[in-house]
Write an enzyme that holds these catalytic residues in place. Structure first.
Site, PDB file in Angstrom:
ATOM      1  N   GLU A  97       0.833  -1.206   0.000  1.00  0.00           N
ATOM      2  CA  GLU A  97       0.000   0.000   0.000  1.00  0.00           C
ATOM      3  C   GLU A  97       0.876   1.268   0.000  1.00  0.00           C
ATOM      4  O   GLU A  97       1.880   1.332   0.709  1.00  0.00           O
ATOM      5  CB  GLU A  97      -0.881   0.000   1.263  1.00  0.00           C
ATOM      6  CG  GLU A  97      -1.838   1.177   1.347  1.00  0.00           C
ATOM      7  CD  GLU A  97      -2.655   1.188   2.630  1.00  0.00           C
ATOM      8  OE1 GLU A  97      -2.313   0.466   3.595  1.00  0.00           O
ATOM      9  OE2 GLU A  97      -3.651   1.936   2.677  1.00  0.00           O
ATOM     10  N   LYS A 174      -9.482   2.815  -2.134  1.00  0.00           N
ATOM     11  CA  LYS A 174      -9.660   2.214  -0.809  1.00  0.00           C
ATOM     12  C   LYS A 174     -11.032   2.606  -0.258  1.00  0.00           C
ATOM     13  O   LYS A 174     -11.327   3.800  -0.123  1.00  0.00           O
ATOM     14  CB  LYS A 174      -8.533   2.720   0.096  1.00  0.00           C
ATOM     15  CG  LYS A 174      -8.518   2.150   1.502  1.00  0.00           C
ATOM     16  CD  LYS A 174      -7.230   2.553   2.203  1.00  0.00           C
ATOM     17  CE  LYS A 174      -7.132   2.068   3.612  1.00  0.00           C
ATOM     18  NZ  LYS A 174      -5.796   2.298   4.199  1.00  0.00           N
ATOM     19  N   CYS A 211      -5.894  -2.471   2.113  1.00  0.00           N
ATOM     20  CA  CYS A 211      -5.637  -2.619   3.551  1.00  0.00           C
ATOM     21  C   CYS A 211      -6.848  -2.775   4.467  1.00  0.00           C
ATOM     22  O   CYS A 211      -7.303  -3.867   4.712  1.00  0.00           O
ATOM     23  CB  CYS A 211      -4.731  -1.483   4.037  1.00  0.00           C
ATOM     24  SG  CYS A 211      -4.026  -1.903   5.656  1.00  0.00           S
TER      25      CYS A 211
HETATM   26  N1  LIG Z   1      -3.294   1.110   6.159  1.00  0.00           N
HETATM   27  C1  LIG Z   1      -4.294   0.723   6.916  1.00  0.00           C
HETATM   28  O1  LIG Z   1      -5.456   0.806   6.531  1.00  0.00           O
HETATM   29  N2  LIG Z   1      -3.956   0.266   8.135  1.00  0.00           N
HETATM   30  C2  LIG Z   1      -4.884   0.071   9.173  1.00  0.00           C
HETATM   31  C3  LIG Z   1      -4.474  -0.957  10.111  1.00  0.00           C
HETATM   32  C4  LIG Z   1      -4.967  -2.318   9.760  1.00  0.00           C
HETATM   33  O2  LIG Z   1      -5.927  -2.445   9.002  1.00  0.00           O
HETATM   34  O3  LIG Z   1      -4.423  -3.283  10.288  1.00  0.00           O
END
Ligand SMILES: NC(=O)NCCC(=O)O
Length: 362
Positions: A97, A174, A211
């Protein structure tokens, strides 16, 4: 047997990769793993073998290096790993990401971090990936911080999908923005507005669930309803927050949706010049936490590859027979037994302001 799903109908087996690929990986200081998932032979369909590559990497330069130098160093690092991916016959490759920058959203500062944002259609990183795609004949999934000039310079967290012909197939944004711990991403961009696109490539139908969408079973489902056979999950997440969830979520999504899933995480600790607080009474700090790598691929039958290292850059190559998706679907029938009309009606009621939960009491 339980942790890797090797019982019964075939788990991941070792995939032999060329000796020169292993030597190049060792020389370039990254881990190289190869695995394969088989499907049963069919009478009417040929095997549909696809090799995917997952890349996890540290940021090569300090976060206070000039922006262009940081981006160039990341391009160079990815280029040398993609060259090895080609030696391994990879057809579709996905990066982590926001791969062209440190994961600086924890700071809530604007400059210099917003300067890493680029056009998804013709920014320098997309042009770089177009070259890679064409030169190495692979589909590239490139998750970046997008600057959308046509819509008032809005920023988005976006994955650009580039065909092996070198043309930009499209982009996926996203859908779920974290508001947890130091993941203060809604300071920079809002939830994606593109739904759940699936990209039909020469190597199967692919989708990108970026993510935090990993925690939302319905997000995976919507890509699957649009026909995704492989769903990539480029991520940035830290040990303290999510490491116990990591082996479960993408694997469960592969099972629930009769598809392959590819979970990719960053590695290492990224340190920022200015301290920031988390609003939790703890002292101000200079880093978000430890990105634990551990990228892996899961198959529709519930099996999975081992993870890449917790500490090193790596390339995981997985060969998969996409016929496995329909074979598992025909066995378990989750799409056929899913009660989508009933869920759709209940969800439609839930989002109404006058919703009353269906709870029966004495
Ligand atoms: N980049 C992101 O969405 N991180 C959030 C933490 C997770 O989803 O573990």
């Amino acid at each position: 047997r339980l942790l890797f799903g090797t019982s019964g109908d075939g788990g991941a087996r070792p995939l032999d990769l060329p000796v020169e690929a292993h030597s190049a990986a060792a020389e370039r200081r990254f881990e190289l793993q190869g695995h394969r998932f088989e499907a049963a032979p069919e009478q009417l369909r040929q095997p549909r073998l696809v090799r995917v590559g997952l890349i996890q990497n540290k940021i090569p330069l300090a976060t206070d290096a000039p922006v262009t130098e940081q981006v160039t160093a990341l391009h160079e690092r990815i280029k040398e790993i993609v060259e090895v991916a080609e030696m391994c016959g990879v057809n579709v490759i996905c990066f982590q990401e926001a791969w062209t920058m440190p994961f600086a959203f924890c700071t809530r500062e604007r400059l210099p971090w917003t300067e890493f944002a680029e056009s998804a259609e013709d920014g320098p990183t997309t042009r770089f990936c177009q070259k890679l795609a064409k030169q190495h004949n692979l589909v590239v999934v490139s998750p970046i911080l997008e600057r959308d000039a046509a819509h008032g310079e809005t920023l988005w967290n976006t994955a650009v999908v580039i065909s092996n012909s070198g043309s930009v197939l499209g982009k996926s944004r996203k859908n779920h923005i974290p508001r947890v711990g130091d993941f203060n991403e809604s300071t920079y961009y809002m939830e994606g507005d593109r739904g759940h696109p699936v990209f039909e490539t020469q190597y199967g139908k692919i989708a990108v669930n970026i993510c935090f969408g990993r925690h939302h079973p319905l997000n995976w489902l919507m890509y699957s309803l649009n026909g995704a056979e492989i769903i990539f999950n480029p991520s940035a997440t830290i040990g303290k927050l999510s490491e116990s969830l990591w082996p479960i979520e993408a694997r469960d999504a592969a099972i629930a949706n009769h598809c392959f899933t590819c979970a990719i995480n960053r590695v290492g600790t990224e340190v920022y010049p200015n301290p920031f607080t988390s609003g939790d009474g703890e002292p101000a700090h200079h880093d978000l936490g430890y990105f634990y790598g551990s990228s892996y691929v899961a198959a529709p039958n519930g099996s999975r590859t081992p993870g890449l290292s917790r500490t090193h850059d790596g390339l995981l190559v997985a060969e998969m027979d996409l016929n496995l998706c329909r074979q598992v679907s025909d066995k378990w029938n989750f799409k056929m037994t899913g009660r989508y009309k009933m869920y759709a009606e209940e969800l439609a009621a839930f989002v109404q302001p006058n919703f009353v939960p269906s709870v029966i009491r004495e």
